[in-house]
Each structure stands twice: as C-alpha cells, then as structure tokens.
Design an enzyme around this catalytic site. Structure first.
Site, PDB file in Angstrom:
ATOM      1  N   HIS A   5       0.911   4.785   7.040  1.00 29.36           N
ATOM      2  CA  HIS A   5       0.812   5.423   5.738  1.00 29.36           C
ATOM      3  C   HIS A   5       0.996   6.935   5.897  1.00 29.36           C
ATOM      4  O   HIS A   5       1.256   7.420   6.993  1.00 29.36           O
ATOM      5  CB  HIS A   5      -0.532   5.084   5.088  1.00 29.36           C
ATOM      6  N   SER A  20       0.814  -1.218   0.000  1.00 32.62           N
ATOM      7  CA  SER A  20       0.000   0.000   0.000  1.00 32.62           C
ATOM      8  C   SER A  20       0.848   1.268   0.000  1.00 32.62           C
ATOM      9  O   SER A  20       0.368   2.333  -0.408  1.00 32.62           O
ATOM     10  CB  SER A  20      -0.946   0.005   1.208  1.00 32.62           C
ATOM     11  N   ASP A  48      -3.758   5.151  12.201  1.00 31.66           N
ATOM     12  CA  ASP A  48      -2.843   4.811  11.107  1.00 31.66           C
ATOM     13  C   ASP A  48      -1.593   5.677  11.202  1.00 31.66           C
ATOM     14  O   ASP A  48      -1.588   6.844  10.803  1.00 31.66           O
ATOM     15  CB  ASP A  48      -3.518   5.017   9.752  1.00 31.66           C
TER      16      ASP A  48
END
Length: 383
Positions: A355, A127, A352
C-alpha cells in the site's frame, strides 16, 4: 457443485495463450501510438489528438508538495497514515510526477467539485481502491476544509458526500471484481460470475481496480477453489485466472455500462517493493528505510509485471462497447520504492510494501484521473 479437478496448470502454455501476438494487438488497436492520446467528445463524437502521454515521465523534487497535510484530513485511515504512526522522514511527500512532453495539471479541488456537482463517483476494487479513494477525499477537502460532509459505511461500501456540491465519492470493496462465495466445499472464487455489479450501476464515474490479490498463494490467498462453469479447480495459473476474471469484468462493462452516462477507468497494476533486486539493490532489501524514488534513466530494472500484460490484453481485445480509460500507473509507481508505509501503519501488522502512505503516490493517480476527466481523453495501450 461440479466435478473437482485437481489440475495444476502449467505456466508456459497459458502465458503463450495470453501474450502471443501482443505486438500485433498493440499496433492494430485504434492505431494508437505511445505519445498520442485521443480526446473523445461524447456530445459530438468528434476527436482530436494531443501530443502528450502523461504516463511517461520522471519524478522531480518539488518543495511545494504535498498537496495536503495528513493531520488536517479526517478521512485517512490508520493503515495509510504513516506520519501519525511514526515515520521519521517526509521527503517521500515531496516528489511530483513530471511527464516528458507536457505538464500534468495541478489539482484544484474547488474546480473538481464544481465540474462534478451533483455526480456520483465510485472506486471499485481492493484496498488500493480505498487508498485512492481516501487520497481524493483529502485532496478535495484541503480546498474546502469547512464544507459540510457526510460519511457513511455499510458493509463493503463507504460513501462520502460534499453536501454543498452534491458530489459523492464512494468506494466498493471487492478483492477480485468477480464473486468470492462461501460454499459447503469452502471459499470459491467464481471466475465467470459478477453478482455485485448492481451496486455499481448508475454511477457517473467508475474507477475499477484488481490485481493485488490474484498472485497470493497458499495461506495468503483468501479462497480455496477456483470455479469456471460447473467445474472446480484446486489451483490454476494465476495469470490465466486473472485474465479469465478480467474478461468477465469486461463483459459486465460491455453489457451494463451506458457510455453516454458513465465514464469508466481502470487503474493499472500497482507494484510492490519487497525484493530489492527489482531495482538493482540487494535482494534482501525491501521498501523499509527507502527515502527516495528509483531514478534510473534506463527504465525500471525488473520490467513490467505479468499482470500488466493481462490488463493490456483485456482492455485491447475484450472491451467492445464502452470506452475505458487505462490509468497506466504501473511504471511510475514502480519508481516509488520510498512511498510505502513499511512498518509505519496503524492497522497493517508487519512490513507493508504493497500500500501507499498518504499524502503520497495515490495523489498522483488522482491527478492523472483529474487530467483525464478534464480532457475526456482515453489512454492508448503502451507499446
């Protein structure tokens, strides 16, 4: 399937196996040092040195940033669109990477399209590759907002073409680069097999990445067994497994990439910020609420992650036939504890700190990619 070995690999011996003599390797590999890069001219095989290391520097506030407005980019997915999902601050968008001994060229999307007219560029990885792919798409789009584009998604791949220039940006999603296969025994991570590589062939530029998923354990890991040869392993030291997987990738590069036609990059380990103790804050702190980069002058307190050493060892000892440019973004990214989505993400439940918001840090990764492509330079191993 082969015999099942329920062996738990001890930590110390694999680490000694991987990292012993690493200083000797760094000194001997092409006789590089940390402040000199080698520019390779693929047409003449000549070379010259420039005294610049883009990867050593500091973050500086720049009011002219960001490079684009997220609300004007149609390619950002909800996972990375922090402003759309309520992040209250924008200061994390205002920092520019400044190398110590030179300037990083400011990105020009129109020049990029002209330079790579008719070419195919593929990001291959997890990702974080999608994170970087969307960043580059937005960076280019901000320069040609009315250009004709076409976007297709099929299975593990997405493809964006700037039609007026014939430039195609692709992303191929694969968490480990090596094969992850569903078999009767369960999900098997095959450390010595790459069957998806056919889809990567014929590209003009390849940017590989893996690292994020190798350290996940128990219910967070997306596999049940490792496999090497005809043997299954219920568990394995994760850095040893990472080394074996990257060695298989290096073998694929050596065998299937034509260096006269394809430029190859490897994006270094992207750090996480779940533990405040990594930057000398309270251990219970995370990226949530962070609004400024780490600015310590003595380096990042946690030091480089173990995965960084695995990448260095593979790139310096296993790549034989094809120049691979190491986008060594680990340290500069470690400073950016402020640049994660935290709770401001459309598709990532919970916190998160892995990312990155867009616009944000991946834009710098792409500026480094652009600088490398413009100079055809090759990153020396860091000391």
């Amino acid at each position: 399937m082969g015999s099942l070995l329920k062996t738990q690999f001890m930590f110390l011996n694999p680490m000694l196996f991987l990292f012993s003599h690493i200083t000797l390797i760094a000194e001997s590999f092409f006789s590089y040092n940390t402040t000199t890069s080698t520019i390779v001219n693929n047409n003449t095989s000549s070379s010259r040195a420039v005294d610049c290391n883009y990867f050593e520097g500091k973050w500086v506030y720049d009011a002219s940033y960001p490079l684009y407005d997220s609300s004007n980019c149609p390619f950002i997915e909800p996972q990375f669109d922090c402003q759309r999902y309520g992040r209250p601050d924008k200061s994390y968008q205002k920092y520019r990477w400044q190398p110590f001994v030179c300037d990083l060229p400011r990105f020009n999307g129109l020049e990029f399209l002209r330079q790579w007219r008719g070419k195919k560029i593929m990001f291959v990885g997890d990702s974080l590759s999608s994170n970087q792919w969307q960043s580059l798409a937005c960076m280019i789009h901000s320069w040609v907002p009315y250009a004709r584009t076409s976007l297709t998604r099929t299975g593990t791949m997405a493809s964006l073409t700037f039609e007026d220039y014939g430039v195609t940006l692709m992303v191929y999603r694969t968490q480990f680069l090596v094969d992850l296969v569903n078999e009767s025994v369960g999900r098997v991570l095959k450390l010595d097999s790459i069957r998806d590589g056919k889809a990567w062939e014929g590209m003009d530029i390849l940017i590989f990445n893996t690292g994020h998923w190798w350290t996940h354990t128990e219910r967070f890991q997306p596999f049940d067994y490792f496999e090497e040869g005809n043997r299954l392993y219920k568990d394995m030291n994760r850095m040893l497994a990472y080394y074996k997987g990257l060695t298989t990738w290096a073998r694929w590069v050596n065998l299937y990439v034509d260096p006269t036609k394809t430029k190859v990059f490897f994006l270094g380990v992207s750090p996480t910020h779940y533990m405040g103790s990594d930057w000398n804050a309270a251990a219970a702190r995370s990226c949530s609420g962070e609004t400024e980069p780490f600015m310590g002058s003595a380096g990042y307190p946690a030091g480089r992650p173990e995965g960084w050493m695995v990448v260095e060892k593979v790139l310096t000892t296993r790549i034989k036939e094809v120049p691979v440019y190491w986008l060594d973004v680990t340290t500069l990214s470690q400073y950016r504890k402020d640049a994660h989505p935290s709770f401001y993400s459309g598709k990532h439940p919970g916190l998160d700190c892995s990312h990155w918001c867009l616009p944000g840090l991946p834009d710098t990764w792409n500026q480094l990619l652009h600088a490398a492509l413009s100079s055809s330079s090759r990153r020396p191993p860091a000391s």
